[in-house]
Design an enzyme around this catalytic site. Structure first.
Site, PDB file in Angstrom:
ATOM      1  N   CYS A 165      36.234  52.354  30.606  1.00  0.00           N
ATOM      2  CA  CYS A 165      36.769  53.727  30.647  1.00  0.00           C
ATOM      3  C   CYS A 165      37.959  53.836  29.697  1.00  0.00           C
ATOM      4  CB  CYS A 165      37.218  54.079  32.060  1.00  0.00           C
ATOM      5  SG  CYS A 165      35.938  54.027  33.322  1.00  0.00           S
ATOM      6  N   ASP A 211      24.762  43.823  37.563  1.00  0.00           N
ATOM      7  CA  ASP A 211      25.966  44.348  36.929  1.00  0.00           C
ATOM      8  C   ASP A 211      26.950  44.901  37.952  1.00  0.00           C
ATOM      9  OD1 ASP A 211      27.618  45.369  34.686  1.00  0.00           O
ATOM     10  OD2 ASP A 211      27.062  47.288  35.563  1.00  0.00           O
ATOM     11  N   ASP A 230      71.828  34.819  34.137  1.00  0.00           N
ATOM     12  CA  ASP A 230      72.205  36.110  34.695  1.00  0.00           C
ATOM     13  C   ASP A 230      71.943  37.266  33.746  1.00  0.00           C
ATOM     14  OD1 ASP A 230      74.169  35.876  32.808  1.00  0.00           O
ATOM     15  OD2 ASP A 230      75.812  35.572  34.215  1.00  0.00           O
ATOM     16  N   ASP A 263      71.229  28.422  34.014  1.00  0.00           N
ATOM     17  CA  ASP A 263      72.668  28.645  33.972  1.00  0.00           C
ATOM     18  C   ASP A 263      73.235  28.173  35.317  1.00  0.00           C
ATOM     19  OD1 ASP A 263      75.156  29.557  33.122  1.00  0.00           O
ATOM     20  OD2 ASP A 263      74.844  31.524  34.011  1.00  0.00           O
ATOM     21  N   ASP A 314      38.556  53.903  36.084  1.00  0.00           N
ATOM     22  CA  ASP A 314      38.653  52.770  37.000  1.00  0.00           C
ATOM     23  C   ASP A 314      38.273  51.426  36.393  1.00  0.00           C
ATOM     24  OD1 ASP A 314      39.394  54.531  39.069  1.00  0.00           O
ATOM     25  OD2 ASP A 314      37.296  55.028  39.417  1.00  0.00           O
ATOM     26  N   CYS A 315      37.909  51.386  35.115  1.00  0.00           N
ATOM     27  CA  CYS A 315      37.549  50.091  34.530  1.00  0.00           C
ATOM     28  C   CYS A 315      37.973  50.059  33.068  1.00  0.00           C
ATOM     29  CB  CYS A 315      36.050  49.814  34.669  1.00  0.00           C
ATOM     30  SG  CYS A 315      35.020  50.875  33.643  1.00  0.00           S
ATOM     31  N   CYS A 365      25.427  45.335  30.743  1.00  0.00           N
ATOM     32  CA  CYS A 365      26.614  46.176  30.924  1.00  0.00           C
ATOM     33  C   CYS A 365      27.848  45.295  31.107  1.00  0.00           C
ATOM     34  CB  CYS A 365      26.442  47.080  32.140  1.00  0.00           C
ATOM     35  SG  CYS A 365      25.277  48.428  31.889  1.00  0.00           S
ATOM     36  N   THR A 393      76.742  29.321  36.946  1.00  0.00           N
ATOM     37  CA  THR A 393      77.433  30.351  37.714  1.00  0.00           C
ATOM     38  C   THR A 393      76.564  31.590  37.876  1.00  0.00           C
ATOM     39  OG1 THR A 393      79.529  29.553  36.830  1.00  0.00           O
ATOM     40  CG2 THR A 393      79.532  31.724  37.860  1.00  0.00           C
ATOM     41  N   CYS A 425      30.817  45.728  32.334  1.00  0.00           N
ATOM     42  CA  CYS A 425      31.849  46.139  33.307  1.00  0.00           C
ATOM     43  C   CYS A 425      32.552  44.944  33.936  1.00  0.00           C
ATOM     44  CB  CYS A 425      31.214  46.984  34.411  1.00  0.00           C
ATOM     45  SG  CYS A 425      31.150  48.742  34.033  1.00  0.00           S
TER      46      CYS A 425
END
Length: 739
Positions: A21, A705, A619, A422, A17-18, A378, A424, A380
């Site tokens: 990790c 933290d 395009d 552009d 989750d971070c 830390c 067209t 985080c």
């Protein structure tokens, strides 16, 4: 010699989750035998590994990730037989999103982190109760409570250290908790471990919310579809539909697959996919997106893409890939954190040792302060500050049809100073429309009616424009006989007993005299960039029909938004100068006309040499060289392959104003990132000072933290909701171009 094959494995990882990790997993896997490349996406919850077939296997990779404290929810493996250009075949995607929902759709108390946090909290509560009832056992009760949470943390710390990440957050936490026990602060140690676990849990909840924001798109596609086979209609799973199948979509139903309308007409609500708030009327041959809602008519639709390749599936896949691409700011923070964490350990050691050794300070007091500094340090909050904001913005943009392929693009687009468009298909709709109907001795209705009769059955763009105009006016078109197309000139037929011809002015000169007044009218229409067709009835000019590829409804407004933001706009087109000038004058944009692709490339280079940061909007087909050379290439389109897969960014529903929306999104994101970094470093600086002077201790340190991490993440999640009024330079606009 034949090129070597490689194997790619894509794993869905639970509890990652971070950014720290991701660093632990990346460092661990890169050290394993035969692994050549590791890409980790925190926001996508995925780890992609490229490896040699003779190296470690998938089971070993999964075991290593598990040893670090994460769960592998699912893996997909495929072989790359690398050919000339080294392109890979992507892994099968047919059911990856359903498995993703299983992996990440849990309630917080069902996750590993949730269960561990609950256990640690209960143990801490029991320790408080036991300590009050039996004071002599208080130290041991809190020691046992601390071990409930600390043992899993320490295991992860040791695994990370052995796998190449000695200065992990878990190692800082383990050291601080063990040190607190050493100096007799077991109650604080147990509480700090519990608070640390709460912080990790909150990170996980916030990360899940960010993932869900884009994955919710997959829920828009219905589970079943009504397919026509052998004259019968039956219900089948939507993900079993094959390309070319014919399906029925009833009024009120969601469209189960990308497709083209075979028959029927209805208003289509595209807001869920493109953010377009106004339903679009669609009929035969019109393109439908999976997940859009059919309004009021029964439609027969030919499927044009399988479930794994429909617009929504590809948008989700592109966003996931984009989230793996780091922005320059994110790469800088990553590099900074590599030195930051060891630096924090060194400072904490100096604080703990120097005052007692050199100045006679109390060992326990200064060791306590050193342990608190470990927790304050830390990283985080700092390392999550950038990727959380970028992931939220990429997801929010995708839900509104704004695809930006990575953090680098998101960061760069807010810096553009000139936008080259552009004409067209970009500034204009790409389809001619009837603008003027003039009768010379006949009514406008007769001119349109006879012209539509001659063009019946033709698929030429100009014929389509005339037929659309006749249908719009609900006109009854008479039948024709002896119809014949004359190459390069026009078409003729017998209608209601009269010989009729429709063609260009040059061709008409051979059939009928053109008066000075008629010539003047034709020249005036040509000067406005319009194409004129003349109708001849029984040897006399009966009328004229003028057509032009008209600007998109929001083109002028979208260009004004860019101008108001201080961004210069210019049209680069291969069209003739007269037509381009007429459109440019109407839109208020500088014009460079009659350009070849290499000319557009040259002009983009000139602007860059003059110091402009250039966005090229086109395009994605004939503008490919200029799109690639520009600082940011933006493809306009309606979900076509080119619009999704070329350039750096894509506007799904082709609104010019969405280029300005991308600029707004970029500026908001960078402002959010600056706020996040200020919060992360500012809180640490404040608590560092208060800890050294003795005002705060271990509890406030860990709160500094985890609190900063939660604040930063929640601030980033604000980007999931785009404002209705764009912000330029602090001034709010009431203009609403976001759905």
């Amino acid at each position: 010699m034949a090129p070597a094959a490689s194997i790619t494995t894509r794993l869905r990882v639970e509890g990652m989750d971070c950014a720290s990790c991701a660093t632990k997993i990346q460092n661990a896997l890169q050290r394993m035998l035969g692994i050549s490349e590791v890409n980790v996406s925190v926001t996508g919850g995925t780890v992609t590994v490229r490896r040699d077939p003779n190296g470690v296997g998938d089971d070993t990779i999964r075991d290593q990730i598990s040893a670090l404290g994460y769960g592998v929810a699912r893996s997909e493996t495929y072989r790359n037989d690398v050919q000339g250009e080294g392109e890979d075949s992507p892994p099968a995607q047919h059911d990856s999103h359903s498995h993703l929902e299983e992996a990440f759709g849990q309630h917080w108390w069902q996750t590993r982190k949730g269960r561990l946090t609950i256990a640690s909290g209960l143990a801490l509560a029991v320790a408080f109760a036991v300590g009050k009832a039996l004071p002599a056992t208080e130290q041991w009760a809190f020691l046992l409570a601390m071990m409930v949470g600390l043992i899993p943390i320490a295991k992860r710390a040791i695994s990370a250290a052995m796998a190449g990440t000695p200065f992990s957050i878990e190692m800082l936490m383990t050291t601080a908790a063990a040190g607190a026990v050493f100096i007799g602060a077991t109650e604080e140690a147990a509480t700090v471990v519990f608070l640390f676990l709460i912080g990790e849990l909150l990170e996980g909840v916030a990360a899940s919310r960010a993932r869900a924001s884009i994955q919710d798109l997959t829920k828009l596609v219905p589970k079943t579809a009504r397919v026509e086979e052998d004259g019968r209609v039956r219900e089948v799973p939507a993900d079993s539909l094959s390309v070319g199948a014919t399906i029925q979509v009833r009024p009120g139903d969601r469209v189960p697959a990308d497709g083209a309308i075979l028959s029927g007409e209805s208003s289509i609500d595209e807001a869920p996919v493109t953010g377009e708030s106004t339903p679009v009327r669609k009929g035969r041959d019109a393109i439908l997106f999976a997940g859009t809602v059919n309004g009021d008519g029964l439609l027969r639709v030919r499927v044009t893409a399988a479930a794994a390749d429909n617009t929504i599936a590809r948008v989700v896949k592109l966003v996931e890939e984009a989230q793996e691409s780091k922005a320059p700011t994110e790469r800088f923070i990553d590099r900074f954190s590599r030195y930051y964490t060891p630096g924090v350990v060194a400072v904490a050691a100096l604080v703990a040792i120097v005052p007692p050794l050199l100045f006679g300070g109390a060992w326990n007091a200064w060791i306590y302060k050193g342990l608190a500094i470990l927790l304050i340090g830390c990283p985080c909050a700092l390392v999550i500050s950038v990727p959380a904001a970028i992931a939220a913005s990429l997801s929010a943009g995708a839900r509104r049809g704004l695809l930006l392929k990575g953090g680098a693009v998101l960061e760069q687009i807010g810096k553009i100073t000139i936008a080259c468009f552009d004409k067209t298909g970009t500034l204009t709709a790409g389809k001619p429309q009837v603008t003027d109907i003039i009768g010379f001795g006949h009514s406008e209705g007769d001119v349109l009616r006879f012209a539509a009769a001659l063009e019946s059955g033709s698929s030429h763009p100009l014929a389509t424009a005339i037929l659309s105009k006749a249908a719009e006016q609900q006109m009854s078109v008479p039948p024709t006989s002896d119809s014949k197309a004359i190459g390069g000139k026009g078409v003729q037929a017998t209608v209601e007993g009269m010989r009729i011809f429709l063609g260009s002015p040059n061709a008409v000169v051979e059939l009928a005299p053109v008066t000075a007044d008629q010539n003047a009218r034709i020249s005036a229409l040509n000067d406005e960039g319009k194409t004129v067709s003349l109708l001849v009835m029984d040897g006399r000019i009966a009328g004229a029909i003028a057509m032009r590829d008209e600007p998109r409804p929001d083109a002028k407004y979208g260009l004004k938004l860019l101008s108001d933001a201080g961004i210069r706009t210019v049209m680069l087109t291969g069209d003739n100068r007269r037509t381009a000038t007429a459109i440019g004058k109407q839109l208020g944009i500088d014009v460079e006309a009659e350009l070849l692709p290499q000319d557009k490339l040259r002009i983009v280079g000139q602007f860059q040499n003059e110091g402009f940061v250039v966005a090229k909007v086109g395009d994605g087909i004939n503008d490919a060289p200029a799109l690639a050379a520009a600082d940011v290439g933006i493809a306009m389109g309606g979900g076509a392959d080119v619009a999704l897969e070329t350039a750096d960014a894509a506007v799904l529903h082709g609104r010019v104003s969405d280029v300005a929306a991308m600029v707004v999104l970029s500026k908001r994101t960078m402002a959010n990132i600056r706020q996040n970094i200020a919060v992360a470093l500012g809180l640490k600086a404040v608590f560092l000072v208060t800890t050294v002077v003795g005002l705060t201790g271990l509890w406030p340190a860990i709160l500094a933290d985890t609190g900063a991490t939660v604040l930063v993440t929640m601030n980033a999640l604000r980007l999931l909701r785009l404002p209705r009024g764009p912000v330029y330079g602090g001034k709010k606009s009431t203009t609403k171009f976001f759905a």
